[in-house]
Design an enzyme around this catalytic site. Structure first.
Site, PDB file in Angstrom:
ATOM      1  N   ASP A 160       3.234  -6.686 -13.523  1.00 22.64           N
ATOM      2  CA  ASP A 160       3.964  -7.745 -12.846  1.00 22.64           C
ATOM      3  C   ASP A 160       5.439  -7.322 -12.836  1.00 22.64           C
ATOM      4  O   ASP A 160       6.033  -7.121 -13.905  1.00 22.64           O
ATOM      5  CB  ASP A 160       3.769  -9.056 -13.616  1.00 22.64           C
ATOM      6  CG  ASP A 160       4.564 -10.189 -13.015  1.00 22.64           C
ATOM      7  OD1 ASP A 160       5.769  -9.998 -12.727  1.00 22.64           O
ATOM      8  OD2 ASP A 160       4.001 -11.277 -12.829  1.00 22.64           O
ATOM      9  N   CYS A 168       8.386 -10.086   5.184  1.00 18.06           N
ATOM     10  CA  CYS A 168       7.953 -10.092   6.585  1.00 18.06           C
ATOM     11  C   CYS A 168       7.676 -11.544   6.971  1.00 18.06           C
ATOM     12  O   CYS A 168       6.541 -11.930   7.256  1.00 18.06           O
ATOM     13  CB  CYS A 168       6.736  -9.190   6.799  1.00 18.06           C
ATOM     14  SG  CYS A 168       5.367  -9.519   5.690  1.00 18.06           S
ATOM     15  N   PRO A 208       0.788  -1.235   0.000  1.00 15.52           N
ATOM     16  CA  PRO A 208       0.000   0.000   0.000  1.00 15.52           C
ATOM     17  C   PRO A 208       0.822   1.288   0.000  1.00 15.52           C
ATOM     18  O   PRO A 208       0.255   2.372   0.015  1.00 15.52           O
ATOM     19  CB  PRO A 208      -0.821  -0.116   1.287  1.00 15.52           C
ATOM     20  CG  PRO A 208       0.023  -0.957   2.191  1.00 15.52           C
ATOM     21  CD  PRO A 208       0.757  -1.915   1.304  1.00 15.52           C
TER      22      PRO A 208
END
Ligand SMILES: C[S@@+](CC[C@H](N)C(=O)[O-])C[C@H]1O[C@@H](n2cnc3c(N)ncnc32)[C@H](O)[C@@H]1O
Length: 427
Positions: free
Chosen positions: A292, A362, A246
């Site tokens: 992509d 992460c 985001p």
């Protein structure tokens, strides 16, 4: 009729345990004041699901016949309120769960009487219920993949003995971290003791929603902040954020390198549109391209002085923020690992001489981080590890001073999300 807060929680639990789907973003958006109760209740049901089900099992007549999900959800919600939410009255905890049990979609109508009987009995001594639940082994709340993630987080630091301590930490609701974008730090936010620029919420202070909505600052986990505090003094004029939505890290990159030309890629059309809007609101100038990243990188002639590849991953380092994570299917992992490798090699090949590539996930799983690092060493031997983070945030146990090229903070000495990142330079 159950309150909207409880209906939302029941829907979210069905999504996780019925569909193996994530709790949708903004699932609690319409709840107003009741969002606090809904968040607390959903968090407890997800974090303590294994213990709640184990406590129930001997109370059911024929547990091995399989208990419908509607019954398990309504009982878990009722028990969690009775045990751990003292502000909820007995009446509300029991009656609303019975009403939910009578709902054709969310409950299981034939078990309405059973739900009523179990919860009424439990409500007679709420402290005893809490004590019984808390005395059950914490391992009941862990799925096999959660167990594997904890071991993976601790093994590189030779800290396998701290597994229960790490689980206890991750079972606590997370405290958000913030970063200032412009203007003054609002009241209620304090500087973090161990990370310059990171802001934390003072105990009891309200969540600074108006400040965030006015783009005065952003929510950004301290691991992301530490990762982007890499030490790099070579010229940076062209930056690529290869997986950008985001847009938290795109924003930080723009702040760190004002004047550099910033390109941000994102494959999902809706996320790319939101990214464009968010960056605009924050006054960040960037060329946003919906593509992509692997395909785009393989075709472009552009090269970059700085590439951030914050790759799509399992998210296993976000267990604390996403307590549903242990219960999801995770059948996407092999595809993600393949995609990470393709993205990594494509990004490495567009790194300009003198440039820096930072790969990050992460996740604590070695196959998404440490293994790729070794693989890249063999595949692109012209790239050199770039020691850009303080050694204390590194993978190498026992190193105190100096710097590291492998960001993998010790999960018991660092309160941020689980991350693995490595940095390589060309020339
Ligand atoms: C870990 S998130 C990035 C978070 C972001 N860097 C931030 O800090 O706000 C990974 C993003 O990559 C996007 N993504 C997944 N596959 C991609 C691909 N092949 N090319 C470009 N973006 C991709 C996902 O939709 C997701 O938004």
């Amino acid at each position: 009729m159950p309150t909207p807060a409880r209906l939302h929680v029941a829907h979210a639990l069905h999504e996780v345990f019925g569909e193996k789907g994530r709790v949708p973003d903004f699932w609690d958006r319409d709840l107003g004041e009741d969002a606090h109760l809904a968040q607390a209740l959903l968090g407890l049901c997800l974090r303590r699901w294994g213990c709640l089900q184990a406590w129930l099992k001997p109370k059911l007549k024929d547990p091995d016949r399989g208990v419908p999900l509607g019954t398990r959800v309504t009982l878990a919600m009722g028990l969690a309120q009775l045990a751990w939410l003292p502000g909820v009255s007995d009446h509300a905890a029991v009656n609303e769960s019975v009403d939910l049990a009578a709902d054709r979609d969310l409950g299981f109508v034939p078990h309405k009487g059973l739900v009523n009987a179990i919860l009424r009995r439990a409500a007679k001594d709420r402290a005893a219920l809490a004590a019984e639940l808390d005395a059950l082994p914490p391992a009941l709340d862990r799925s096999p993949i959660a167990e594997r993630v904890l071991k993976a987080a601790l093994a590189p630091h030779h800290a396998e003995g701290e597994l229960e301590g790490l689980w206890a930490r991750l079972q606590q609701p997370p405290r958000p971290d913030f970063r200032l974008l412009k203007g003054e730090v609002p009241e209620g936010l304090l500087p973090s003791a161990d990370l310059p620029g990171c802001l934390c919420l003072e105990d009891g202070a309200p969540f600074p929603r108006p400040w965030l909505e006015a783009a005065g600052g952003i929510v950004q986990d301290r691991s992301s902040q530490a990762l982007l505090a890499y030490a790099w003094d070579r010229p940076v004029t062209r930056i690529l954020d290869a997986c950008a939505a985001p847009g938290g890290k795109t924003t930080t990159l723009a702040l760190r390198h004002p004047g550099a030309a910033l390109t941000a890629l994102e494959v999902h059309p809706k996320r790319a549109a939101r990214l464009r809007q968010t960056l605009q609101q924050r006054g960040v100038e960037a060329r946003v391209i919906q593509a992509d990243a692997a395909e785009w990188l393989e075709q472009t002639q552009d090269t970059f002085d700085l590439i951030l590849l914050d790759a799509p991953c399992s998210g296993s380092g976000t267990l604390q923020k996403h307590p549903e994570w242990p219960w999801l299917a995770h059948d996407e992992l092999p595809r993600l690992i393949g995609l990470q490798k393709r993205l990594l090699i494509a990004a490495a090949d567009r790194l300009a001489p003198g440039g820096l590539l930072v790969y990050a996930v992460c996740s604590w799983l070695p196959e998404e981080g440490a293994v790729h690092r070794e693989w890249l060493e063999g595949a692109r031997p012209d790239l050199r590890p770039a020691e850009v983070w303080p050694a204390a945030l590194g993978a190498e146990a026992g190193i105190e001073g100096g710097a590291t090229a492998f960001f993998r903070p010790h999960p018991m000495r660092w309160e941020g999300e689980g991350f693995q990142a490595f940095a390589v330079g060309r020339g």
